[in-house]
Write a protein that holds these residues in place. Structure first.
Motif, mmCIF file in Angstrom:
data_model
loop_
_atom_site.group_PDB
_atom_site.id
_atom_site.type_symbol
_atom_site.label_atom_id
_atom_site.label_comp_id
_atom_site.label_asym_id
_atom_site.label_seq_id
_atom_site.Cartn_x
_atom_site.Cartn_y
_atom_site.Cartn_z
ATOM 1 N N ALA A 1 0.842 -1.196 0.000
ATOM 2 C CA ALA A 1 0.000 0.000 0.000
ATOM 3 C C ALA A 1 0.878 1.248 0.000
ATOM 4 C CB ALA A 1 -0.908 0.011 1.221
ATOM 5 N N VAL A 2 0.354 2.319 -0.577
ATOM 6 C CA VAL A 2 1.000 3.628 -0.573
ATOM 7 C C VAL A 2 0.184 4.542 0.325
ATOM 8 C CG1 VAL A 2 1.810 5.562 -1.977
ATOM 9 C CG2 VAL A 2 1.765 3.249 -2.945
ATOM 10 N N VAL A 3 0.852 5.169 1.299
ATOM 11 C CA VAL A 3 0.165 6.075 2.218
ATOM 12 C C VAL A 3 0.617 7.505 1.950
ATOM 13 C CG1 VAL A 3 -0.025 4.269 3.962
ATOM 14 C CG2 VAL A 3 1.894 5.874 4.032
ATOM 15 N N ASP A 4 -0.185 8.464 2.387
ATOM 16 C CA ASP A 4 0.100 9.864 2.076
ATOM 17 C C ASP A 4 1.297 10.395 2.839
ATOM 18 O OD1 ASP A 4 -1.155 9.727 4.510
ATOM 19 O OD2 ASP A 4 -2.544 11.381 4.136
ATOM 20 N N ARG A 5 1.366 10.116 4.147
ATOM 21 C CA ARG A 5 2.459 10.592 4.979
ATOM 22 C C ARG A 5 2.755 9.563 6.054
ATOM 23 N NH1 ARG A 5 -0.880 15.107 5.731
ATOM 24 N NH2 ARG A 5 -0.817 14.699 7.992
ATOM 25 N N ALA A 6 3.987 9.574 6.537
ATOM 26 C CA ALA A 6 4.358 8.610 7.572
ATOM 27 C C ALA A 6 3.645 8.878 8.872
ATOM 28 C CB ALA A 6 5.881 8.647 7.785
ATOM 29 N N ASP A 7 3.316 10.152 9.154
ATOM 30 C CA ASP A 7 2.661 10.474 10.409
ATOM 31 C C ASP A 7 1.136 10.384 10.320
ATOM 32 O OD1 ASP A 7 2.501 12.574 8.654
ATOM 33 O OD2 ASP A 7 2.767 14.140 10.175
ATOM 34 N N HIS A 8 0.586 10.348 9.094
ATOM 35 C CA HIS A 8 -0.868 10.293 8.922
ATOM 36 C C HIS A 8 -1.339 8.909 8.499
ATOM 37 C CE1 HIS A 8 -4.772 11.432 6.874
ATOM 38 N NE2 HIS A 8 -4.921 11.916 8.087
ATOM 39 N N ARG A 9 -0.608 8.299 7.560
ATOM 40 C CA ARG A 9 -0.808 6.921 7.118
ATOM 41 C C ARG A 9 -2.214 6.660 6.591
ATOM 42 N NH1 ARG A 9 1.731 2.819 11.478
ATOM 43 N NH2 ARG A 9 0.744 1.400 9.983
ATOM 44 N N ALA A 10 -2.683 7.526 5.725
ATOM 45 C CA ALA A 10 -3.945 7.273 5.033
ATOM 46 C C ALA A 10 -3.614 6.647 3.674
ATOM 47 C CB ALA A 10 -4.734 8.566 4.846
ATOM 48 N N ALA A 11 -4.182 5.461 3.392
ATOM 49 C CA ALA A 11 -3.887 4.750 2.150
ATOM 50 C C ALA A 11 -4.422 5.524 0.950
ATOM 51 C CB ALA A 11 -4.489 3.354 2.187
#
Length: 601
Positions: A564-574
């Protein structure tokens, strides 16, 4: 938790990416894109323009030397011993002040632009060179040399000529490989004009700017180099170097001594490159006024050295010629070599613009001459003739610093016109190239990239690899579900014939892993087990800017088929998914396309 960090995406290739590029007429663009003769025609134009630019910058430099140091126009700065001590000390210091002021002004106006040279532009940006940035670099190089800095003008020559090649290519909407070739044509024209050596210029383009010789690029590069040479031959009637005496004949003794010269020059060239890096670190400690004092202090130190010997001023053309014909002592040669090394390191380390191209040739010629003089004492019948030793060492030292053995061999041949001398240059250059690669691994250009944190080992096109990021490779139309969804309910929602994997998210929207369809439908249960109990890769994901190398490393480490690709390391929304099969297929297709571009148009 394992994450893949994104590279610095804020760096921009050129200023033209932010502005509109005005294209030339479509008929002309199609002629260049579809016909090899069209590309050759453009290469000739670039060569003629390069010759004009080199001649102009060279004359401006001589005018600056004449006015600032009060010497005759046709006199060489490094060969003039009648300069007053006040000018010798103060003019380089004043030059440092001028460069510091220009640096402050340019820092605001060119903020955010990547001032890439031809090598970096071809390696990372598909041949796109900032035009305004190149003008700035060329002006700084001219001022650095004009105020007596121990730097050559070749960096300014290649920068502005390559920029014009890139600019013309952008106006023609040239393909990526053709853009890189036109940048190489500009560099070939610059070096050809600078040394009246079209073969050396052409091979410099292949070795240093393109990174490979191809039959498709041969005619355009040669055409540009010859065109530039013809222009400068009519505008500037001076030879680069005259080698005195009769060359030593080719023999076993000559080959053995040129091998030794190659070894000496290899270690000396490594010392010079390390000295420049050490000088930069020392001057970086002068953080007062945000580094404003660095070039001023560097100019003062350079002026102090020039009080001891004027040969450290300027590139050193005059000093090389005088020392080759005047039969100097070993002590004079030794001190000149040491002082020139110090002056070049101080100039470049403190912020003077330029390169080590001519400095490496000067240091090599003097090293070879010193070798001949020292050996002729105990072994007068065995020692190489000073001119032969100087040319062999010139080619070897240039190879060690520039990483371009063929261009240095061609330069030796074009200087002397003698095959026996060129044999010595071939041997010395080959030995030097081998030792520098084994012990150091960099040329001067790639060494400076390394110090900046760029992982570039040459001009080979690796920019397209960096463009293949997780963002460009991912699919955004993926199936997702809450991690708390019961397994039985998910089995009804997602058919195994239509869905291969499901990306889970927590109730707060955070990425919670991946469930494959095979795992989901292999469970026979009516319990209300949540999907999170069979999820995989909960702590394995990609960030949008992850490169293809990082993505492949993540697949190998996680042993997963999909990440999966997430938006940010601190937010982690796929935001998407990337499959290993798609990555491998895309990389293979792009690699095949680049190979086709290299050998065919």
């Amino acid at each position: 938790m394992t994450t893949i960090a994104a590279p610095d995406t804020a760096r921009k290739a050129t200023a033209s990416s932010a502005t509109t590029t005005y294209l030339l007429p479509v008929v002309l663009r199609n002629f260049v894109r579809n016909r090899e003769t069209g590309l050759v025609t453009v290469a000739i134009v670039i060569g003629l323009l390069s010759g004009l630019l080199v001649a102009t910058i060279s004359h401006l430099s001589e005018i600056a030397h004449s006015l600032l140091f009060d010497i005759p126009y046709d006199a060489r700065l490094s060969a003039t011993g009648v300069i007053s001590w006040q000018r010798t000390l103060l003019i380089p210091t004043l030059g440092g002040l001028v460069l510091a002021i220009i640096g402050v002004i340019a820092a605001g106006r060119l903020k955010g632009q990547q001032l890439a040279d031809a090598i970096e532009a071809n390696a990372l940006y598909g041949g796109r060179v900032s035009f305004r940035g190149s003008i700035l670099i060329s002006v700084q190089t001219l001022l650095s040399n004009g105020f007596g800095g121990s730097v050559g003008l070749e960096a300014g020559y290649t920068q502005i000529c390559s920029a014009f090649g890139s600019h013309i290519g952008q106006r023609l909407a040239a393909r990526r490989n053709d853009m890189r070739l036109l940048v190489a044509c500009g560099a070939a024209g610059a070096i050809s004009a600078a040394f009246s050596a079209p073969l050396a210029g052409a091979f410099y383009a292949f070795e240093v700017v393109l990174g490979a010789y191809t039959s498709a690029g041969l005619v355009p590069v040669i055409a540009s180099a010859v065109g530039s040479w013809l222009v400068t031959r009519h505008l500037s009637h001076q030879s680069f170097l005259m080698v005195p005496g009769f060359p030593s004949p080719v023999s076993v003794e000559m080959i053995g001594q040129t091998v030794l010269i190659g070894v000496i020059c290899a270690f000396a060239s490594i010392i010079v490159m390390l000295a420049v890096a050490f000088s930069e670190r020392c001057f970086q400690r002068l953080s007062l006024f945000n580094g404003f004092l660095r070039p001023i202090v560097g100019g003062a130190l350079l002026g102090s050295l020039a009080l001891l010997t004027p040969t450290v001023l300027g590139a050193g053309h005059g000093a090389m010629q005088i020392l080759l014909v005047s039969n100097p002592t070993w002590l004079l040669l030794t001190t000149t070599i040491v002082f020139k090394m110090l002056a070049s390191a101080i100039s470049l380390g403190s912020g003077f613009r330029g390169g080590l191209f001519f400095a490496s040739l000067l240091l090599g010629a003097l090293t070879g001459q010193l070798y001949s003089i020292v050996l002729s004492g105990p072994f007068p019948d065995l020692a190489l003739q000073p001119g032969t030793a100087a040319i062999a060492a010139l080619a070897a030292f240039g190879t060690g610093v520039l990483g371009a053995p063929f261009s240095m061999v061609c330069l030796a041949l074009e200087i002397t016109g003698d095959f026996s001398v060129t044999v010595g240059a071939v041997v010395a250059s080959s030995v030097c190239a081998l030792i520098v690669r084994e012990l150091f691994g960099y040329s001067f250009a790639t060494w400076r990239f390394h110090l900046r944190g760029e992982v570039i080992r040459g001009p080979q096109d690796v920019g397209w690899v960096r463009q293949l990021s997780a963002t460009s490779l991912m699919r955004s139309d993926f199936e997702n579900a809450l991690s708390t969804t019961p397994v039985a309910e998910a089995q009804k929602m997602f058919s195994p014939a239509q869905v291969r994997q499901i990306v889970l998210r927590d109730p707060n929207g955070t990425y919670a892993g991946v469930v494959t369809s095979a795992d989901l439908h292999s469970i026979a249960t009516d319990d209300n087990l949540p999907l999170s109990t069979i999820a995989r890769q909960q702590d394995e994901f990609l960030l949008p800017g992850a490169s293809i190398r990082d993505i492949m490393a993540a697949f190998e480490r996680s042993e997963a088929d999909v990440l999966a690709v997430v938006d940010r390391a601190d937010h982690r929304a796929a935001i998407g998914t990337v499959s290993e099969a798609h990555v491998l297929r895309t990389y293979g297709e792009e690699l095949e396309r680049r190979n086709q571009e290299v050998f065919f148009r």
